[in-house]
Design a protein around this motif. Structure first.
Motif, PDB file in Angstrom:
ATOM      1  N   LEU A  15       0.792  -1.108  -0.068  1.00  0.00           N
ATOM      2  CA  LEU A  15      -0.098   0.026   0.093  1.00  0.00           C
ATOM      3  C   LEU A  15       0.766   1.328   0.018  1.00  0.00           C
ATOM      4  N   LEU A  16       1.864   1.317   0.742  1.00  0.00           N
ATOM      5  CA  LEU A  16       2.855   2.559   0.812  1.00  0.00           C
ATOM      6  C   LEU A  16       3.491   2.472  -0.598  1.00  0.00           C
ATOM      7  N   LEU A  17       3.987   1.702  -1.404  1.00  0.00           N
ATOM      8  CA  LEU A  17       4.545   1.770  -2.311  1.00  0.00           C
ATOM      9  C   LEU A  17       3.666   2.080  -3.468  1.00  0.00           C
ATOM     10  N   ALA A  18       2.428   1.395  -3.567  1.00  0.00           N
ATOM     11  CA  ALA A  18       1.305   2.048  -4.478  1.00  0.00           C
ATOM     12  C   ALA A  18       1.060   3.530  -4.333  1.00  0.00           C
ATOM     13  N   ALA A  19       0.931   3.895  -2.981  1.00  0.00           N
ATOM     14  CA  ALA A  19       0.766   5.320  -2.436  1.00  0.00           C
ATOM     15  C   ALA A  19       1.959   6.318  -3.354  1.00  0.00           C
ATOM     16  N   LEU A  20       3.154   5.866  -2.720  1.00  0.00           N
ATOM     17  CA  LEU A  20       4.535   6.782  -3.446  1.00  0.00           C
ATOM     18  C   LEU A  20       4.267   6.669  -4.973  1.00  0.00           C
ATOM     19  N   ILE A  21       3.932   5.704  -5.491  1.00  0.00           N
ATOM     20  CA  ILE A  21       4.074   5.861  -7.041  1.00  0.00           C
ATOM     21  C   ILE A  21       2.888   6.378  -7.382  1.00  0.00           C
ATOM     22  N   PHE A  22       1.887   6.484  -7.031  1.00  0.00           N
ATOM     23  CA  PHE A  22       0.673   6.955  -7.762  1.00  0.00           C
ATOM     24  C   PHE A  22       0.971   8.551  -7.364  1.00  0.00           C
ATOM     25  N   TRP A  23       1.181   9.045  -6.029  1.00  0.00           N
ATOM     26  CA  TRP A  23       1.758  10.043  -5.892  1.00  0.00           C
ATOM     27  C   TRP A  23       2.677  10.969  -6.748  1.00  0.00           C
ATOM     28  N   THR A  24       3.783  10.078  -6.945  1.00  0.00           N
ATOM     29  CA  THR A  24       4.769  10.696  -8.025  1.00  0.00           C
ATOM     30  C   THR A  24       4.419  10.793  -9.326  1.00  0.00           C
ATOM     31  N   LEU A  25       3.457   9.824  -9.862  1.00  0.00           N
ATOM     32  CA  LEU A  25       2.570  10.038 -11.025  1.00  0.00           C
ATOM     33  C   LEU A  25       1.896  11.091 -11.235  1.00  0.00           C
ATOM     34  N   GLN A  26       1.105  11.584 -10.034  1.00  0.00           N
ATOM     35  CA  GLN A  26       0.298  12.765  -9.976  1.00  0.00           C
ATOM     36  C   GLN A  26       1.554  14.061  -9.927  1.00  0.00           C
ATOM     37  N   VAL A  27       2.368  13.985  -9.470  1.00  0.00           N
ATOM     38  CA  VAL A  27       3.027  15.115  -9.483  1.00  0.00           C
ATOM     39  C   VAL A  27       3.824  15.480 -10.917  1.00  0.00           C
ATOM     40  N   LEU A  28       4.311  14.248 -11.584  1.00  0.00           N
ATOM     41  CA  LEU A  28       4.623  14.565 -12.787  1.00  0.00           C
ATOM     42  C   LEU A  28       3.569  14.890 -13.817  1.00  0.00           C
ATOM     43  N   LEU A  29       2.180  14.555 -13.760  1.00  0.00           N
ATOM     44  CA  LEU A  29       1.082  14.938 -14.386  1.00  0.00           C
ATOM     45  C   LEU A  29       0.797  16.349 -14.396  1.00  0.00           C
ATOM     46  N   ALA A  30       0.867  16.618 -12.969  1.00  0.00           N
ATOM     47  CA  ALA A  30       0.575  18.054 -12.699  1.00  0.00           C
ATOM     48  C   ALA A  30       1.611  19.244 -13.310  1.00  0.00           C
ATOM     49  N   THR A  31       2.696  18.603 -13.073  1.00  0.00           N
ATOM     50  CA  THR A  31       3.917  19.375 -13.707  1.00  0.00           C
ATOM     51  C   THR A  31       3.631  19.626 -15.159  1.00  0.00           C
ATOM     52  N   LEU A  32       3.386  18.591 -15.891  1.00  0.00           N
ATOM     53  CA  LEU A  32       3.175  18.537 -17.262  1.00  0.00           C
ATOM     54  C   LEU A  32       2.145  19.229 -17.667  1.00  0.00           C
ATOM     55  N   TRP A  33       0.765  19.325 -16.993  1.00  0.00           N
ATOM     56  CA  TRP A  33      -0.360  20.151 -17.208  1.00  0.00           C
ATOM     57  C   TRP A  33      -0.299  21.252 -17.058  1.00  0.00           C
ATOM     58  N   LEU A  34       0.431  21.711 -15.832  1.00  0.00           N
ATOM     59  CA  LEU A  34       0.753  23.268 -15.718  1.00  0.00           C
ATOM     60  C   LEU A  34       1.742  23.859 -16.609  1.00  0.00           C
ATOM     61  N   ARG A  35       2.693  23.159 -17.447  1.00  0.00           N
ATOM     62  CA  ARG A  35       3.339  23.752 -18.403  1.00  0.00           C
ATOM     63  C   ARG A  35       2.399  24.426 -19.366  1.00  0.00           C
ATOM     64  N   HIS A  36       1.261  23.799 -19.636  1.00  0.00           N
ATOM     65  CA  HIS A  36       0.643  24.301 -20.843  1.00  0.00           C
ATOM     66  C   HIS A  36      -0.544  25.175 -20.331  1.00  0.00           C
ATOM     67  N   PHE A  37      -1.144  24.808 -19.199  1.00  0.00           N
ATOM     68  CA  PHE A  37      -2.359  25.585 -18.733  1.00  0.00           C
ATOM     69  C   PHE A  37      -2.270  26.155 -17.479  1.00  0.00           C
ATOM     70  N   GLY A  38      -3.091  27.168 -17.280  1.00  0.00           N
ATOM     71  CA  GLY A  38      -2.899  27.632 -15.999  1.00  0.00           C
ATOM     72  C   GLY A  38      -3.558  27.197 -14.674  1.00  0.00           C
ATOM     73  N   ARG A  39      -4.550  26.254 -15.035  1.00  0.00           N
ATOM     74  CA  ARG A  39      -5.313  25.665 -14.130  1.00  0.00           C
ATOM     75  C   ARG A  39      -5.795  24.275 -14.391  1.00  0.00           C
ATOM     76  N   GLY A  40      -6.071  23.324 -13.441  1.00  0.00           N
ATOM     77  CA  GLY A  40      -6.270  22.003 -13.755  1.00  0.00           C
ATOM     78  C   GLY A  40      -7.736  22.047 -14.469  1.00  0.00           C
ATOM     79  N   PRO A  41      -8.174  20.928 -15.191  1.00  0.00           N
ATOM     80  CA  PRO A  41      -9.334  20.647 -15.644  1.00  0.00           C
ATOM     81  C   PRO A  41     -10.567  20.774 -14.632  1.00  0.00           C
ATOM     82  N   LEU A  42     -10.520  20.178 -13.703  1.00  0.00           N
ATOM     83  CA  LEU A  42     -11.614  20.366 -12.673  1.00  0.00           C
ATOM     84  C   LEU A  42     -11.728  21.723 -12.051  1.00  0.00           C
ATOM     85  N   GLU A  43     -10.428  22.323 -12.006  1.00  0.00           N
ATOM     86  CA  GLU A  43     -10.407  23.719 -11.171  1.00  0.00           C
ATOM     87  C   GLU A  43     -10.962  24.646 -12.466  1.00  0.00           C
TER      88      GLU A  43
END
Length: 177
Positions: free
Chosen positions: A120-148
């Motif tokens: 569970l800890l490993l899965a949480a760390l992997i998922f959180w890392t994936l989210q950080v990467l996706l957020a970084t990529l998304w915010l390079r192109h857009f000023g806010r997230g899709p749900l925001e």
């Protein structure tokens, strides 16, 4: 009598090791009680009280440490990447909820109770890392997230994702070329 100020700090720096120690000691004592009684229900209340009493100073110590580290390393790549997750917090929260219910819920993979704590800890760390990467990529192109953007659209009738604009340099930084 002279008034002492901590310059906006939640606790004086000298108190930080005491908060860490006190919080870890109480929470650790609660865990030790649970472990000693083989997680029996009769020991739960006493152990929970110890844990809850230790959680308050521990939360203050963790928060204080995170703020100190974030301000010390404000320009670091890792700090900026983690901060980008805050720019899409609503989207990230719902992504976690949907993924978690799909993996562990009965309507998805139904894996509740089948993973060890280390998995569970490993899965949480992997998922959180994936989210950080996706957020970084998304915010390079857009000023806010899709749900925001959707939320802002519902409130202000502005559904645009707004392309990312160059920010003004902070004090002491050179202007971008």
């Amino acid at each position: 009598m002279r008034e002492r100020r901590f310059r906006g700090r939640a606790a004086p720096p000298r108190a930080l090791p005491l908060l860490w120690g006190f919080g870890l000691a109480l929470s650790g004592a609660g865990l030790a009680v649970q472990w000693a009684w083989s997680f029996a229900p009769r020991a739960w209340l006493f152990a929970q009280v110890l844990h809850e009493l230790g959680a308050v100073p521990l939360a203050i110590a963790i928060g204080h440490t995170v703020v100190r580290l974030a301000s010390r390393f404000a320009g670091a790549t890792l700090t900026r990447a983690i901060a980008s997750l805050g720019g899409v917090a609503f989207t990230a929260y719902l992504m976690q909820s949907i993924a978690g219910t799909w993996v562990f819920g009965g309507h998805g993979l139904g894996a509740f109770g089948t993973w060890s704590r280390s998995e569970l800890l490993l899965a949480a760390l992997i998922f959180w890392t994936l989210q950080v990467l996706l957020a970084t990529l998304w915010l390079r192109h857009f000023g806010r997230g899709p749900l925001e953007a959707l939320w802002r659209g519902l409130v202000h009738n502005d559904y645009s994702l707004r392309p990312r604009v160059a920010r003004a340099p902070h004090l002491g930084e050179s202007a971008p070329a």
